[in-house]
Design a protein around this motif. Sequence first.
Motif, short mmCIF file in Angstrom:
data_model
loop_
_atom_site.label_atom_id
_atom_site.label_comp_id
_atom_site.label_asym_id
_atom_site.label_seq_id
_atom_site.Cartn_x
_atom_site.Cartn_y
_atom_site.Cartn_z
N TYR A 1 5.60 1.14 20.80
CA TYR A 1 4.50 0.43 20.14
C TYR A 1 4.95 -0.05 18.76
O TYR A 1 4.71 -1.18 18.37
CB TYR A 1 3.29 1.34 19.96
CG TYR A 1 2.66 1.79 21.25
CD1 TYR A 1 1.78 0.95 21.94
CD2 TYR A 1 2.93 3.04 21.79
CE1 TYR A 1 1.19 1.36 23.12
CE2 TYR A 1 2.34 3.46 22.97
CZ TYR A 1 1.47 2.62 23.63
OH TYR A 1 0.88 3.03 24.79
N GLY A 15 5.30 -3.87 16.94
CA GLY A 15 4.28 -4.19 15.94
C GLY A 15 2.87 -3.94 16.45
O GLY A 15 1.89 -4.44 15.89
N LEU A 16 2.75 -3.18 17.54
CA LEU A 16 1.43 -2.87 18.10
C LEU A 16 0.93 -1.55 17.55
O LEU A 16 1.73 -0.70 17.13
CB LEU A 16 1.52 -2.77 19.63
CG LEU A 16 1.98 -4.02 20.35
CD1 LEU A 16 2.20 -3.72 21.83
CD2 LEU A 16 0.96 -5.13 20.17
N LEU A 17 -0.39 -1.38 17.60
CA LEU A 17 -0.94 -0.10 17.17
C LEU A 17 -0.66 0.95 18.23
O LEU A 17 -0.77 0.69 19.42
CB LEU A 17 -2.44 -0.19 16.93
CG LEU A 17 -2.90 -1.02 15.74
CD1 LEU A 17 -4.40 -0.86 15.54
CD2 LEU A 17 -2.17 -0.61 14.47
N LEU A 34 4.93 8.88 11.47
CA LEU A 34 5.34 8.42 12.81
C LEU A 34 6.83 8.11 12.85
O LEU A 34 7.52 8.46 13.80
CB LEU A 34 4.52 7.19 13.23
CG LEU A 34 3.00 7.42 13.43
CD1 LEU A 34 2.32 6.13 13.84
CD2 LEU A 34 2.74 8.50 14.47
N ARG A 35 7.33 7.45 11.78
CA ARG A 35 8.77 7.13 11.74
C ARG A 35 9.61 8.39 11.76
O ARG A 35 10.66 8.46 12.40
CB ARG A 35 9.11 6.28 10.51
CG ARG A 35 8.94 4.77 10.76
CD ARG A 35 9.40 3.94 9.58
NE ARG A 35 8.49 4.05 8.44
CZ ARG A 35 7.33 3.39 8.35
NH1 ARG A 35 6.95 2.56 9.29
NH2 ARG A 35 6.54 3.55 7.30
N GLY A 40 2.36 5.80 8.81
CA GLY A 40 3.58 5.10 9.25
C GLY A 40 4.82 5.97 9.02
O GLY A 40 5.68 6.09 9.89
N ARG A 45 -6.87 1.84 10.94
CA ARG A 45 -6.41 0.47 11.13
C ARG A 45 -7.32 -0.31 12.07
O ARG A 45 -7.09 -1.49 12.32
CB ARG A 45 -4.99 0.46 11.69
CG ARG A 45 -3.91 0.38 10.61
CD ARG A 45 -2.57 0.46 11.28
NE ARG A 45 -1.58 -0.38 10.68
CZ ARG A 45 -0.58 0.10 9.94
NH1 ARG A 45 -0.49 1.38 9.67
NH2 ARG A 45 0.32 -0.73 9.46
N GLY A 97 -2.32 3.80 5.85
CA GLY A 97 -1.96 3.49 7.24
C GLY A 97 -3.03 3.91 8.23
O GLY A 97 -2.88 3.67 9.44
N GLN A 141 -10.92 3.85 14.68
CA GLN A 141 -10.24 4.86 13.85
C GLN A 141 -11.09 5.22 12.63
O GLN A 141 -11.13 6.38 12.21
CB GLN A 141 -8.87 4.36 13.41
CG GLN A 141 -7.86 4.28 14.56
CD GLN A 141 -6.46 3.87 14.08
OE1 GLN A 141 -6.24 3.63 12.90
NE2 GLN A 141 -5.54 3.78 15.02
N LYS A 172 0.82 -1.22 0.00
CA LYS A 172 0.00 0.00 0.00
C LYS A 172 0.85 1.27 0.00
O LYS A 172 0.50 2.23 -0.67
CB LYS A 172 -1.01 0.00 1.16
CG LYS A 172 -0.37 0.00 2.54
CD LYS A 172 -1.43 -0.08 3.63
CE LYS A 172 -0.91 -0.55 4.96
NZ LYS A 172 0.39 -0.13 5.45
P1 AMP Z 1 3.22 1.10 8.54
O1 AMP Z 1 4.36 1.88 8.02
O2 AMP Z 1 1.91 1.58 8.00
O3 AMP Z 1 3.39 -0.39 8.38
O4 AMP Z 1 3.15 1.39 10.14
C1 AMP Z 1 4.23 1.04 10.99
C2 AMP Z 1 3.79 1.08 12.46
O5 AMP Z 1 3.31 2.40 12.80
C3 AMP Z 1 2.63 0.16 12.82
O6 AMP Z 1 3.04 -1.16 13.07
C4 AMP Z 1 2.09 0.86 14.09
O7 AMP Z 1 2.91 0.61 15.21
C5 AMP Z 1 2.24 2.33 13.73
N1 AMP Z 1 0.99 2.81 13.06
C6 AMP Z 1 0.87 3.15 11.75
N2 AMP Z 1 -0.40 3.51 11.46
C7 AMP Z 1 -1.10 3.40 12.63
C8 AMP Z 1 -2.46 3.62 13.00
N3 AMP Z 1 -3.40 4.00 12.11
N4 AMP Z 1 -2.81 3.41 14.28
C9 AMP Z 1 -1.91 3.03 15.19
N5 AMP Z 1 -0.63 2.78 14.92
C10 AMP Z 1 -0.21 2.97 13.65
#
Ligand code: AMP
Length: 183
Positions: A57, A61-63, A40-41, A37, A89, A86, A93, A18
């Motif tokens: 988190y 691998g947690l939300l 957040l990174r 994602g 999820r 992202g 949400q 995606k």
């Molecule tokens: P992704 O890059 O989309 O695979 O996201 C990496 C990580 O960011 C996820 O495993 C979660 O820990 C966090 N994350 C990303 N999107 C969300 C979301 N909508 N809600 C909560 N945590 C999220």
Amino acid sequence: MVATDTKMILFGAPGSGKGTQALKLAKELKLKSISLGDILRLEVSKASDLGKQVHEYMQKGLLVPDGLVSKVIEENLISGGFILDGYPRNLDQAKTLDDILTRKNLKLDFFIYLEIDENTITKRLLKRGRGDDDPLVIKKRWEVFIEECNKILKHYKNKKKLIIVDGRGGIDEVFSRIKDVLK
Ligand code: AMP
């Protein structure tokens, strides 16, 4: 032709592609790409307050708790076109997003689900090798995904926004499938 104010969500398991497809689509359709994602990174790498709160988190691998991410979404959703990846999820949400869009007087056009099986995903992620692409963390992320997936799909099916696209195969193959359904 897709209008430049098209608003869509690209949804799929971790490793479904995606993120890659969202970037390609955003570029071709001239829409803003919003990857939660990635946002957040970036916060984690800056060691900002938010980054410090979400780091653990993500590593497991947690939300991240909904309250933290909904603020980020609220700040990033704009009135022009966008591709959101992202988020949402989980069902909570999805409902929060409905509220945010209503408050901002915005209307979602499409919810695209990139469908793909666990085996294909695990193979892809192990090849990618990002920090959270460790076998146990991949398993956890898949479980987290599956638990909420059907509820989310039902939510958008009821709203008549759901489009399902086969996520297997090469990047360009999947990309043309997505473009076909948007026509
Ligand atoms: P992704 O890059 O989309 O695979 O996201 C990496 C990580 O960011 C996820 O495993 C979660 O820990 C966090 N994350 C990303 N999107 C969300 C979301 N909508 N809600 C909560 N945590 C999220």
